[in-house]
Design a protein around this motif. Structure first.
Motif, PDB file in Angstrom:
ATOM      1  N   ILE A   1     -44.530  34.312   7.604  1.00 19.96           N
ATOM      2  CA  ILE A   1     -44.506  33.680   8.926  1.00 19.96           C
ATOM      3  C   ILE A   1     -43.125  33.683   9.563  1.00 19.96           C
ATOM      4  O   ILE A   1     -42.997  33.521  10.763  1.00 19.96           O
ATOM      5  N   GLU A   2     -42.076  33.880   8.753  1.00 15.67           N
ATOM      6  CA  GLU A   2     -40.752  33.966   9.364  1.00 15.67           C
ATOM      7  C   GLU A   2     -40.662  35.184  10.274  1.00 15.67           C
ATOM      8  O   GLU A   2     -39.809  35.264  11.141  1.00 15.67           O
ATOM      9  N   PHE A   3     -41.549  36.169  10.035  1.00 16.39           N
ATOM     10  CA  PHE A   3     -41.526  37.384  10.832  1.00 16.39           C
ATOM     11  C   PHE A   3     -42.695  37.486  11.808  1.00 16.39           C
ATOM     12  O   PHE A   3     -42.589  38.139  12.836  1.00 16.39           O
ATOM     13  N   THR A   4     -43.821  36.884  11.476  1.00 16.47           N
ATOM     14  CA  THR A   4     -44.971  36.994  12.375  1.00 16.47           C
ATOM     15  C   THR A   4     -45.031  35.814  13.331  1.00 16.47           C
ATOM     16  O   THR A   4     -45.712  35.859  14.344  1.00 16.47           O
ATOM     17  N   GLY A   5     -44.324  34.760  13.014  1.00 15.05           N
ATOM     18  CA  GLY A   5     -44.484  33.517  13.753  1.00 15.05           C
ATOM     19  C   GLY A   5     -45.578  32.709  13.092  1.00 15.05           C
ATOM     20  O   GLY A   5     -46.549  33.267  12.560  1.00 15.05           O
ATOM     21  N   GLY A   6     -45.443  31.401  13.101  1.00 15.39           N
ATOM     22  CA  GLY A   6     -46.440  30.558  12.461  1.00 15.39           C
ATOM     23  C   GLY A   6     -45.781  29.309  11.919  1.00 15.39           C
ATOM     24  O   GLY A   6     -44.619  29.026  12.190  1.00 15.39           O
ATOM     25  N   THR A   7     -46.560  28.570  11.147  1.00 15.60           N
ATOM     26  CA  THR A   7     -46.067  27.288  10.665  1.00 15.60           C
ATOM     27  C   THR A   7     -46.329  27.158   9.172  1.00 15.60           C
ATOM     28  O   THR A   7     -47.388  27.550   8.689  1.00 15.60           O
ATOM     29  N   GLU A   8     -45.359  26.631   8.466  1.00 14.91           N
ATOM     30  CA  GLU A   8     -45.545  26.341   7.042  1.00 14.91           C
ATOM     31  C   GLU A   8     -45.252  24.865   6.851  1.00 14.91           C
ATOM     32  O   GLU A   8     -44.176  24.395   7.186  1.00 14.91           O
ATOM     33  N   VAL A   9     -46.256  24.156   6.336  1.00 17.11           N
ATOM     34  CA  VAL A   9     -46.093  22.718   6.190  1.00 17.11           C
ATOM     35  C   VAL A   9     -46.373  22.337   4.749  1.00 17.11           C
ATOM     36  O   VAL A   9     -47.351  22.784   4.160  1.00 17.11           O
ATOM     37  N   GLN A  10     -45.507  21.534   4.181  1.00 15.19           N
ATOM     38  CA  GLN A  10     -45.793  21.010   2.848  1.00 15.19           C
ATOM     39  C   GLN A  10     -46.270  19.581   3.018  1.00 15.19           C
ATOM     40  O   GLN A  10     -45.591  18.760   3.620  1.00 15.19           O
ATOM     41  N   ILE A  11     -47.489  19.315   2.510  1.00 13.33           N
ATOM     42  CA  ILE A  11     -48.038  17.972   2.712  1.00 13.33           C
ATOM     43  C   ILE A  11     -48.251  17.272   1.382  1.00 13.33           C
ATOM     44  O   ILE A  11     -48.448  17.906   0.345  1.00 13.33           O
ATOM     45  N   GLN A  12     -48.193  15.933   1.426  1.00 15.11           N
ATOM     46  CA  GLN A  12     -48.480  15.119   0.251  1.00 15.11           C
ATOM     47  C   GLN A  12     -49.784  14.396   0.521  1.00 15.11           C
ATOM     48  O   GLN A  12     -49.926  13.759   1.558  1.00 15.11           O
ATOM     49  N   THR A  13     -50.702  14.502  -0.428  1.00 15.87           N
ATOM     50  CA  THR A  13     -51.992  13.861  -0.201  1.00 15.87           C
ATOM     51  C   THR A  13     -52.742  13.732  -1.526  1.00 15.87           C
ATOM     52  O   THR A  13     -52.420  14.403  -2.504  1.00 15.87           O
ATOM     53  N   SER A  14     -53.736  12.847  -1.534  1.00 18.62           N
ATOM     54  CA  SER A  14     -54.558  12.757  -2.733  1.00 18.62           C
ATOM     55  C   SER A  14     -55.835  13.574  -2.560  1.00 18.62           C
ATOM     56  O   SER A  14     -56.651  13.674  -3.463  1.00 18.62           O
ATOM     57  N   ALA A  15     -56.015  14.156  -1.385  1.00 18.50           N
ATOM     58  CA  ALA A  15     -57.224  14.942  -1.125  1.00 18.50           C
ATOM     59  C   ALA A  15     -57.208  16.244  -1.932  1.00 18.50           C
ATOM     60  O   ALA A  15     -56.149  16.712  -2.346  1.00 18.50           O
ATOM     61  N   SER A  16     -58.365  16.824  -2.161  1.00 13.08           N
ATOM     62  CA  SER A  16     -58.430  18.065  -2.922  1.00 13.08           C
ATOM     63  C   SER A  16     -58.219  19.249  -1.978  1.00 13.08           C
ATOM     64  O   SER A  16     -58.268  19.114  -0.765  1.00 13.08           O
ATOM     65  N   GLN A  17     -58.002  20.396  -2.621  1.00 13.76           N
ATOM     66  CA  GLN A  17     -57.695  21.579  -1.817  1.00 13.76           C
ATOM     67  C   GLN A  17     -58.827  21.924  -0.845  1.00 13.76           C
ATOM     68  O   GLN A  17     -58.597  22.259   0.305  1.00 13.76           O
ATOM     69  N   SER A  18     -60.076  21.798  -1.335  1.00 16.62           N
ATOM     70  CA  SER A  18     -61.191  22.171  -0.457  1.00 16.62           C
ATOM     71  C   SER A  18     -61.348  21.170   0.685  1.00 16.62           C
ATOM     72  O   SER A  18     -61.731  21.531   1.794  1.00 16.62           O
ATOM     73  N   GLU A  19     -61.026  19.904   0.392  1.00 11.72           N
ATOM     74  CA  GLU A  19     -61.079  18.902   1.468  1.00 11.72           C
ATOM     75  C   GLU A  19     -60.069  19.229   2.567  1.00 11.72           C
ATOM     76  O   GLU A  19     -60.357  19.124   3.752  1.00 11.72           O
ATOM     77  N   ILE A  20     -58.867  19.647   2.125  1.00  9.19           N
ATOM     78  CA  ILE A  20     -57.839  19.991   3.109  1.00  9.19           C
ATOM     79  C   ILE A  20     -58.287  21.199   3.915  1.00  9.19           C
ATOM     80  O   ILE A  20     -58.195  21.229   5.138  1.00  9.19           O
TER      81      ILE A  20
END
Lengths: 294, 541
Positions: free
Chosen positions: A57-76
């Motif tokens: 994404i540094e080259f295509t444009g976009g967003t990278e977010v690191q999140i903290q949560t108790s939810a599961s990957q599929s829920e996210i």
């Protein structure tokens, strides 16, 4: 004569490779075939996707977010489906689970994530136009670095075959990791570009060492080559060991940037072992025994 | 040990002690003198301390090499161009090239006209300029603003961040190809906080809205009366203070006395504010500023009405009596305290000619707690890499007498580099850590070359043999170092974010290594060899 002292008599732990058993053609064939395969992969990638390597994404444009949560990957995945994200879990020792969410979108990403109640640990956004510029700058940077290196090598050795041997090796040392990145699904990021540039420096020193021993010193070809190899292989193995351990540690500890740099360097340095002691060596042997007398 | 023969080792020791002094000196001094200093004197960048970085281009277009004549009237042309494009005059800027440039026979090269708006196309801009008598073609127009404008923006934004009560923030420009970006870095602040502070142009206006009777019907007219540059003696934002009769958060200000105050007072009297207009602005007029009736004074920030005030009885009297022009201080009220704070910052730092285009840049935010984790963990990653190197070196050389000085020298190299980082105030980021690890890598490679060269069969007792071997080793090391530096140098000038730091650390590390630490290792080895040879001679006898 007294016995050699303990220090000067270094233990030889390297296997004796008998180069006389192989012709130059045989030696050069393997690294050249690997280079051809690598180039083919890049070409195929270019035809299929429009770029020779997958861009991050540094080259295509976009967003990278690191999140903290108790939810599961599929829920996210489900809750953020509007962003069409890629979600990667990150190992964190302290109990809270973290995920890296990557998306090509930039508008409203923060709001979308915050509205789902996820805690944002880090947030990095690059607009598409900025990314396009970065691609161009990266190509310019890589280009200047490579041409500069080539000129310097020609200046140092002042003869064509030994110089071009180093330049081809260095080229292959960069191309092979690039192709492997596509195979392994790694995307080109600023970190991996740094590693590729670093490879130019790393890969050239074992080649310079080999050329130097064979061309600029007295002594028989195989004797010189063996000496250079003993030193050169130690150097490269040390670097490979350091980078393998570093990237594994950085990956486990969830530090960004370092694992990518380490992994690309490991791939490039491994390629360098092959290129230096098969391709470069065979070219030098040809030059020493046949090329010079022409 | 002969100091003159071992000057390289002496140099390394001096450098190491100096580094230690630089890195730990402030802490030791603080402990002794009761001051405050971190245990290691190093600055950390956003990735290791947490905070926000925003990098964005400035909104605007520039027509270069415009021909101005002696009679070009700048304010008039500015108004005309703005009007044709449907913009405010503040969104257009004409600047003549410096006199210096003219004397250097580049007479026309420095003249520019800029327009600061997203809504104007290149073609529209060119046509408007042509209509206003400037011979400008579309190719003369480029995206982006002039260096002068960028400088103003950087200065004002720096002031804003400092006024905003955030320490350690910094603003600079960065070039990427032909495009320029403004980079704002603020430690320990969230993205929204920083964006609030720097978004918009920071333009503050006092606009009078009042009824005018024309041909029997009442229409409302809006006249801007004051802007940022008319204010002086700006106080701190304050909470509502009912005891002194101010029921809203506010900022105490004065108007400049070089004519602004008189003009302001006179205009308000002319418009009727100080007579029938007293107290006539309806409540909540700021929610619907375009339809309010009565006499209102709008405080406009970044083009948005943040508060609508009525003329007070006392102020009206002081204006009518002429006292106001002599002591023109009053309070600007807002609806909430954060707006008051923003207002105070904008009034103090001033406005910028154009705003940042957030949609064409990058944003990076990191929680301080996560950054703290990165700091510790990247140290661990560096240490395990070092241990891995140690493992291979011991395996290869067996003898600790070769390996231990080698590893110590490599560690010294990183230590010197940290000292260097502290001296130049480099804010350490992950990219620098990667650079350190790269330096350990090339460093150990070079030390291996030196060791293998010097420890060849045959004794080094004579200085000559040692010198010749040392020189041979250095040829390779020098060549490799030159290539690495060459490969990294484009990154120091190209604006590729993190990579600049990585490249600088690698280049400085390689230089320190080649000039100081790696030669010293050669000397150390020679001393070890000599003492061993001497001992052997002793046992032979």
């Amino acid at each position: 004569m007294v016995r050699m002292s303990a220090m000067t008599d270094l233990p030889d732990r390297f296997p004796d490779i008998d180069y006389t058993r192989y012709t130059n053609r045989q030696l050069a064939a393997v690294p050249l075939a690997v280079l051809a395969v690598a180039l083919a992969i890049l070409a195929a990638w270019y035809v299929m996707t429009g770029t020779p390597v997958a861009l991050g994404i540094e080259f295509t444009g976009g967003t990278e977010v690191q999140i903290q949560t108790s939810a599961s990957q599929s829920e996210i995945q489900q809750s953020l489906s509007g962003l069409d994200p890629t979600i990667q879990p990150v190992q964190v020792s302290q109990g809270t689970q973290e995920y890296v969410v990557t998306t090509q979108q930039t508008d409203g990403v923060r709001q979308a994530i915050e509205s789902q109640g996820y805690e944002i640990a880090s947030f990095s956004e690059t607009s598409a136009s900025f990314g396009t510029d970065s691609v161009r700058l990266t190509l310019i940077g890589l280009g200047i670095a490579f041409v500069g290196m080539s000129l310097l090598i020609f200046l140092l050795f002042r003869s064509f075959v030994p110089s071009i041997a180093i330049v081809i090796s260095a080229f292959s040392d960069i191309v092979i990791p690039l192709a492997l990145m596509n195979v392994l699904g790694l995307k080109l990021s600023l970190g991996t570009v740094a590693a590729l540039l670093m490879l130019i420096g790393y890969s050239v020193d074992s080649d310079v060492l080999l050329n130097n021993h064979i061309l600029r010193r007295r002594g028989e070809f195989y004797e010189s080559a063996y000496r250079a190899m003993r030193t050169g292989v130690t150097m490269t193995l040390t670097s490979i060991a350091a980078m393998t351990v570093m990237s594994a540690a950085a990956f486990l500890l969830a530090i960004p940037l370092l694992p990518q740099i380490g992994l690309v360097l490991v791939m490039g340095l491994s390629a360098d072992l092959m290129n230096t002691y098969m391709l470069n060596l065979s070219l030098l042997r040809w030059y020493k025994y046949e090329g010079v007398s022409r | 040990m002969n100091l003159r023969e071992n000057w390289r080792i002496v140099l390394l020791v001096i450098f190491t002690i100096a580094s230690a002094g630089i890195l730990f000196g402030p802490f030791v001094a603080a402990q002794a003198g009761g001051g405050d200093a971190g245990p290691v004197s190093l600055d950390y960048g956003l990735q290791l301390s947490g905070g926000t970085q925003i990098r964005a281009p400035l909104v605007g277009m520039t027509a270069d090499d415009v021909e101005f004549t002696q009679d070009t009237n700048f304010p008039e042309k500015r108004r005309a161009i703005a009007e044709d494009l449907g913009l405010e005059p503040s969104e257009v800027r004409l600047s003549a090239g410096g006199r210096q440039a003219q004397s250097q026979a580049q007479a026309q090269s420095g003249n520019t006209i800029e327009v600061f708006s997203k809504n104007v196309t290149r073609a529209e801009f060119a046509t408007t300029l042509q209509n206003n008598g400037f011979d400008v073609s579309q190719d003369q127009i480029r995206n982006g603003v002039t260096a002068q404008t960028r400088e103003t923006v950087v200065n004002v934004l720096s002031d804003k961040i400092n006024e905003g009560g955030i320490s350690g923030g910094n603003v600079k420009t960065a070039a990427a190809g032909n495009e320029y970006f403004v980079v704002v870095e603020v430690p320990n602040a969230g993205e929204q906080e920083v964006k609030d502070l720097i978004s918009g142009t920071g333009r503050v206006q006092i606009v009078a809205r009042y009824p005018v009777r024309e041909n029997g019907t009442t229409t409302y007219r809006e006249t801007p009366l004051l802007n940022n540059s008319d204010f002086t003696d700006i106080g701190a934002a304050q909470q509502a203070d009912p005891q002194s009769g101010i029921n809203q958060p506010h900022v105490p200000v004065s108007i400049r006395q070089d004519g602004s105050a008189e003009r302001y007072s006179q205009s308000l009297q002319d418009f009727g504010f100080t007579r029938e207009g007293i107290g006539s602005c309806p409540p909540n007029a700021d929610r619907n500023p375009d339809n309010a009736s009565g006499y209102c004074l709008y405080t406009v920030q970044n083009g948005r009405v943040v508060y609508a005030a009525s003329m007070g009885q006392q102020l009206a009297q002081s204006m009518n009596g002429g006292d106001f022009a002599n002591s023109p201080s009053f309070v600007m009220t807002t609806t909430n305290i954060s707006e008051a704070q923003q207002l105070a910052v904008n009034l103090r730092a001033g406005s910028i000619p154009t705003e940042l285009n957030f949609t064409a840049g990058t944003t990076y935010t990191l929680l301080p707690s996560v950054a703290e984790r990165f700091k510790l963990f990247s140290l661990i990653a560096g240490l395990v890499a070092y241990l891995a190197v140690s493992g291979v070196v011991f395996l290869r050389y067996g003898s600790p007498r070769v390996a231990v000085p080698m590893l110590a020298t490599a560690a010294a190299e990183v230590f010197l580099l940290l000292g260097f980082a502290s001296v130049i105030g480099l804010a350490l980021d992950l990219s620098h850590i990667a650079g350190f690890i790269a330096v350990i890598g090339t460093g150990v490679d070079d030390l291996i070359i030196i060791a293998d060269e010097i420890l060849q069969e045959g004794k080094v007792a004579t200085g000559k043999v040692f010198q010749s071997r040392f020189k041979k080793a250095f040829w390779v090391i020098g060549a490799a170092a030159a290539t690495t530096i060459l490969a990294m140098s484009p990154l120091t000038v190209l604006s590729l974010g993190d990579l600049t730091g990585f490249a600088i650390v690698t280049i400085v590390g390689v230089l320190l290594g080649v000039l100081v630490t790696r030669p010293a290792y050669g000397d150390i080895l020679r001393n070890l060899m000599l003492s061993e040879e001497e001992r052997e001679r002793y046992t032979e006898q």
